[in-house]
Each structure stands twice: as C-alpha cells, then as structure tokens.
Design a protein around this motif. Sequence first.
Motif, PDB file in Angstrom:
ATOM      1  N   ASP A  74      47.523  46.587  25.191  1.00 42.34           N
ATOM      2  CA  ASP A  74      47.769  47.553  25.858  1.00 42.34           C
ATOM      3  C   ASP A  74      46.974  48.974  25.893  1.00 42.34           C
ATOM      4  O   ASP A  74      47.298  49.498  26.763  1.00 42.34           O
ATOM      5  CB  ASP A  74      49.222  47.990  25.667  1.00 42.34           C
ATOM      6  CG  ASP A  74      50.559  46.730  25.841  1.00 42.34           C
ATOM      7  OD1 ASP A  74      49.980  46.020  26.543  1.00 42.34           O
ATOM      8  OD2 ASP A  74      51.416  47.171  25.678  1.00 42.34           O
ATOM      9  N   LEU A  75      46.134  49.020  24.926  1.00 41.50           N
ATOM     10  CA  LEU A  75      45.117  49.938  24.956  1.00 41.50           C
ATOM     11  C   LEU A  75      44.229  49.867  25.936  1.00 41.50           C
ATOM     12  O   LEU A  75      43.665  48.823  26.233  1.00 41.50           O
ATOM     13  CB  LEU A  75      44.617  49.921  23.410  1.00 41.50           C
ATOM     14  CG  LEU A  75      43.934  51.288  22.701  1.00 41.50           C
ATOM     15  CD1 LEU A  75      44.983  52.271  22.918  1.00 41.50           C
ATOM     16  CD2 LEU A  75      43.453  51.063  21.696  1.00 41.50           C
ATOM     17  N   ASP A  76      43.838  51.070  26.568  1.00 43.80           N
ATOM     18  CA  ASP A  76      42.967  51.126  27.611  1.00 43.80           C
ATOM     19  C   ASP A  76      41.490  50.528  27.065  1.00 43.80           C
ATOM     20  O   ASP A  76      41.013  50.462  25.796  1.00 43.80           O
ATOM     21  CB  ASP A  76      42.382  52.437  27.993  1.00 43.80           C
ATOM     22  CG  ASP A  76      41.523  52.620  29.284  1.00 43.80           C
ATOM     23  OD1 ASP A  76      40.768  51.836  29.510  1.00 43.80           O
ATOM     24  OD2 ASP A  76      41.894  53.449  29.879  1.00 43.80           O
ATOM     25  N   ALA A  77      40.778  49.489  28.002  1.00 45.76           N
ATOM     26  CA  ALA A  77      39.546  48.744  27.461  1.00 45.76           C
ATOM     27  C   ALA A  77      38.447  49.571  26.986  1.00 45.76           C
ATOM     28  O   ALA A  77      37.931  49.186  25.897  1.00 45.76           O
ATOM     29  CB  ALA A  77      39.210  47.997  28.523  1.00 45.76           C
ATOM     30  N   ARG A  78      38.549  50.738  27.441  1.00 44.56           N
ATOM     31  CA  ARG A  78      37.277  51.857  26.943  1.00 44.56           C
ATOM     32  C   ARG A  78      37.328  52.293  25.666  1.00 44.56           C
ATOM     33  O   ARG A  78      36.578  52.650  24.895  1.00 44.56           O
ATOM     34  CB  ARG A  78      37.355  52.996  27.826  1.00 44.56           C
ATOM     35  CG  ARG A  78      38.580  54.005  27.916  1.00 44.56           C
ATOM     36  CD  ARG A  78      38.233  55.023  28.701  1.00 44.56           C
ATOM     37  NE  ARG A  78      39.569  55.695  29.106  1.00 44.56           N
ATOM     38  CZ  ARG A  78      39.758  56.715  29.685  1.00 44.56           C
ATOM     39  NH1 ARG A  78      39.108  56.898  30.581  1.00 44.56           N
ATOM     40  NH2 ARG A  78      41.120  57.239  29.642  1.00 44.56           N
TER      41      ARG A  78
END
Length: 102
Positions: A74-78
């Motif tokens: 769920d953490l943003d890919a960046r």
Amino acid sequence: MSWMPHFLAIRNLCNISPLGYNTTVIDGVAWLGKHHNLTLPELFSCQKAYETVSHTQYFFGVVVQVLLSIPWSDLDARFREEYALGWLLSTLKNAFLQMPWQ
C-alpha cells in the motif's frame, strides 16, 4: 507517559528521556527491516533518517509505528525504490516535530 495523542510509541517507565533514547532508533530500524524485508542499503537509509535533527528519537519511534501499520504493497511505489524509505522517515519525523503538541 504519552507525549502525543494516540501514539503510545514510548512509555517512559524509568528516568530516561524519550528524546535522547537511542534504542528507539535501533529497535525501529530492526522492526522496519523485518516487516518490510528491507535490504542493507535500505536499512542504512532508515537508520540515517533519525540524524536529520538531533534529539528526535521519540518522533522517529512514532513514524516507525505509523509505517509498520501500512502494508508494504500500500506504500506509494516511489518510496519503495532507490532507498526513499529513509527520506520518507526523515520527512515525516520532521513534520511531527513541527506540529504544536501543547
């Protein structure tokens, strides 16, 4: 002792100031590494994140608690590439530090 509402990251049961207690950093980085399966450079970036502002180990512990509650997917890919998790830790920690807690 709760310094921040809804975050019981550190309970000060003895005479140690949570603002200078370095075990919070060591423990937090180990938990992040285990929970998110981090590589050695990622662990190092997280460990260095607490040094951006001195005496902020307590806030580092709060941010670690927040990041442990978020599934890695769920953490943003960046923030999951090029060791940006350490940058995210540092940025969130500094944001907590600047909030008025009185």
